[in-house]
Write an enzyme that holds these catalytic residues in place. Structure first.
Site, PDB file in Angstrom:
ATOM      1  N   ARG A  88      15.026  35.446  47.345  1.00 53.84           N
ATOM      2  CA  ARG A  88      16.427  36.056  46.882  1.00 53.84           C
ATOM      3  C   ARG A  88      16.890  35.239  45.931  1.00 53.84           C
ATOM      4  O   ARG A  88      17.613  35.592  44.946  1.00 53.84           O
ATOM      5  CB  ARG A  88      17.022  35.927  48.091  1.00 53.84           C
ATOM      6  CG  ARG A  88      18.705  36.550  47.966  1.00 53.84           C
ATOM      7  CD  ARG A  88      19.264  36.627  49.396  1.00 53.84           C
ATOM      8  NE  ARG A  88      20.713  37.087  49.298  1.00 53.84           N
ATOM      9  CZ  ARG A  88      21.632  36.189  49.139  1.00 53.84           C
ATOM     10  NH1 ARG A  88      21.610  34.871  49.019  1.00 53.84           N
ATOM     11  NH2 ARG A  88      22.933  36.762  49.001  1.00 53.84           N
ATOM     12  N   THR A 119      26.896  45.185  40.551  1.00 51.99           N
ATOM     13  CA  THR A 119      25.476  45.013  40.842  1.00 51.99           C
ATOM     14  C   THR A 119      25.593  44.111  42.171  1.00 51.99           C
ATOM     15  O   THR A 119      26.490  43.292  42.267  1.00 51.99           O
ATOM     16  CB  THR A 119      24.935  44.356  39.735  1.00 51.99           C
ATOM     17  OG1 THR A 119      25.089  45.024  38.585  1.00 51.99           O
ATOM     18  CG2 THR A 119      23.385  43.804  39.670  1.00 51.99           C
ATOM     19  N   ASP A 148      32.733  49.296  52.132  1.00 49.69           N
ATOM     20  CA  ASP A 148      32.594  48.751  53.712  1.00 49.69           C
ATOM     21  C   ASP A 148      33.904  49.220  54.294  1.00 49.69           C
ATOM     22  O   ASP A 148      34.051  49.818  55.362  1.00 49.69           O
ATOM     23  CB  ASP A 148      32.449  47.458  53.706  1.00 49.69           C
ATOM     24  CG  ASP A 148      31.425  46.669  53.005  1.00 49.69           C
ATOM     25  OD1 ASP A 148      30.255  46.413  53.335  1.00 49.69           O
ATOM     26  OD2 ASP A 148      31.782  46.156  51.583  1.00 49.69           O
ATOM     27  N   ARG A 151      33.789  52.814  54.805  1.00 42.38           N
ATOM     28  CA  ARG A 151      32.967  53.095  55.899  1.00 42.38           C
ATOM     29  C   ARG A 151      33.766  53.021  56.816  1.00 42.38           C
ATOM     30  O   ARG A 151      33.669  53.800  58.081  1.00 42.38           O
ATOM     31  CB  ARG A 151      31.710  52.351  55.755  1.00 42.38           C
ATOM     32  CG  ARG A 151      30.856  52.823  54.717  1.00 42.38           C
ATOM     33  CD  ARG A 151      29.662  51.769  54.588  1.00 42.38           C
ATOM     34  NE  ARG A 151      28.727  52.301  53.470  1.00 42.38           N
ATOM     35  CZ  ARG A 151      27.603  51.627  52.931  1.00 42.38           C
ATOM     36  NH1 ARG A 151      27.738  50.092  52.954  1.00 42.38           N
ATOM     37  NH2 ARG A 151      26.872  52.139  52.246  1.00 42.38           N
ATOM     38  N   HIS A 175      30.834  41.135  50.867  1.00 40.25           N
ATOM     39  CA  HIS A 175      30.083  42.368  50.872  1.00 40.25           C
ATOM     40  C   HIS A 175      28.743  42.093  51.280  1.00 40.25           C
ATOM     41  O   HIS A 175      27.627  41.860  50.593  1.00 40.25           O
ATOM     42  CB  HIS A 175      30.116  43.053  49.675  1.00 40.25           C
ATOM     43  CG  HIS A 175      29.311  44.585  49.583  1.00 40.25           C
ATOM     44  ND1 HIS A 175      29.534  45.601  50.573  1.00 40.25           N
ATOM     45  CD2 HIS A 175      28.097  44.866  48.781  1.00 40.25           C
ATOM     46  CE1 HIS A 175      28.521  46.610  50.271  1.00 40.25           C
ATOM     47  NE2 HIS A 175      27.994  46.056  49.312  1.00 40.25           N
ATOM     48  N   THR A 229      21.236  53.605  48.296  1.00 36.35           N
ATOM     49  CA  THR A 229      22.483  54.181  48.393  1.00 36.35           C
ATOM     50  C   THR A 229      23.146  54.348  46.876  1.00 36.35           C
ATOM     51  O   THR A 229      22.979  53.553  46.058  1.00 36.35           O
ATOM     52  CB  THR A 229      23.352  53.123  49.091  1.00 36.35           C
ATOM     53  OG1 THR A 229      23.553  51.880  48.568  1.00 36.35           O
ATOM     54  CG2 THR A 229      22.765  53.010  50.636  1.00 36.35           C
TER      55      THR A 229
END
Length: 314
Positions: A88, A119, A148, A151, A175, A229
């Site tokens: 990562r 991004t 978020d 949602r 996020h 997504t």
């Protein structure tokens, strides 16, 4: 419609979902698509332009960075994909290198534009862009937890059987996995969901924790089914672009430097901000309970740990 121009850097799934939403709503007179794969950008521009008789006169064109000079808002969805076996941190450093190039081009050609960072990881890359760009940090905004929160409100609306637009509740912080639901401030029709029976429903801590977990794992659940997504984040980007272009001064949970709010600074994460034509007009810091504050402190710590390990500038 007043003459306005929006740039989108990156014509992958998210960039084109945003372009489509902006086009379909006629939020701008012109959409400029920039991508290293110029043919891809040209094809997407052509495809959208053929919808003009159904939507209205919105010019969409593929171009280079110099064509962004007239843009009021520029959306950045560009980034590199993770390679097999890549850590990562390595991915973050490669994306920081991409942003270094983008920042230089945007400072040269569109120094006054508001930048919307989409991004991922959005909080870290918003911080990266704020450090790399010469423009005021108020003009660099990450989409943060807008998706978020959408949602969250959608699921709460379903639970209480009300229009999600009537639900006022935030997800704040990162996020990502350390995001924090602000239950203490969640309201429907001016009533606290924690303290009142609403439409026959009492606050059920176990059920609400399950609901929040659905929010937190939503991206994984969608990706496991369709591979990526894009649709909802495209709508989020279009909404944020509209707020900026129309100088709405709407309150949105976007990724910014909290500059001391909740005891945090030197890291970007989502707090409610008033957004207008110049970007962040000012931040809000609604009261949170002690557990939520600890959650925000932990969320900032997660992001800070990643930033410490990164190579942002040469």
């Amino acid at each position: 419609m007043a003459r306005s121009s929006v740039g989108i850097i990156g014509t992958g799934n998210v960039g084109i979902a945003a372009a489509y939403a902006i086009f379909q709503r006629q939020l701008a007179s012109e959409i400029v698509l920039v991508d290293k794969n110029r043919q891809r950008a040209e094809g997407e521009a052509m495809d959208l332009m053929h919808g003009q008789p159904l939507v209205g006169r919105v010019t969409v064109r593929a171009a280079d960075y110099d064509a962004l000079a007239g843009c009021q808002v520029i959306v950045i969805t560009a980034g590199v994909n993770q390679k097999p076996g890549e850590s990562r941190l390595d991915l973050l450093n490669r994306n920081a290198a991409v942003f270094r190039e983008v920042a230089a081009e945007l400072d040269r050609h569109a120094p006054d534009a508001v930048l919307v960072i989409a991004t991922n990881p959005v909080d870290i890359l918003t911080q990266v862009m704020q450090q790399l760009s010469r423009r005021p940090t108020r003009r660099v905004i990450g989409t943060g937890t807008m998706l978020d929160t959408s949602r969250f409100r959608s699921l709460l609306g379903d639970w209480y059987q009300v229009n999600p637009r009537s639900v006022h509740a935030y997800i704040l912080g990162e996020h990502g996995d350390s995001e924090v639901p602000i239950w203490s401030g969640a309201m429907i029709g001016g009533l606290s969901v924690m303290q009142h029976v609403i439409n026959g429903q009492r606050f059920d801590p176990e059920a609400m924790e399950t609901l929040f977990q659905r929010v937190r794992t939503a991206a994984f659940d969608i990706i496991s089914r369709k591979g990526y997504t894009n649709t909802a984040i495209g709508l989020v980007i279009a909404y944020l672009v509209r707020v900026i272009l129309e100088d709405q001064r709407s309150v949105l949970p976007v990724s910014v430097n909290p500059e001391g709010d909740y005891g945090q600074r030197d890291v970007c994460f989502s707090v409610p901000c008033v957004i207008g034509a110049h970007g962040v007009e000012y931040r809000l810091a609604p009261e949170v309970d002690s557990a939520e504050r600890r959650g925000l402190e932990a969320s900032a710590g997660v992001l800070r740990d990643s930033l410490r390990q990164m190579t942002i500038a040469d």
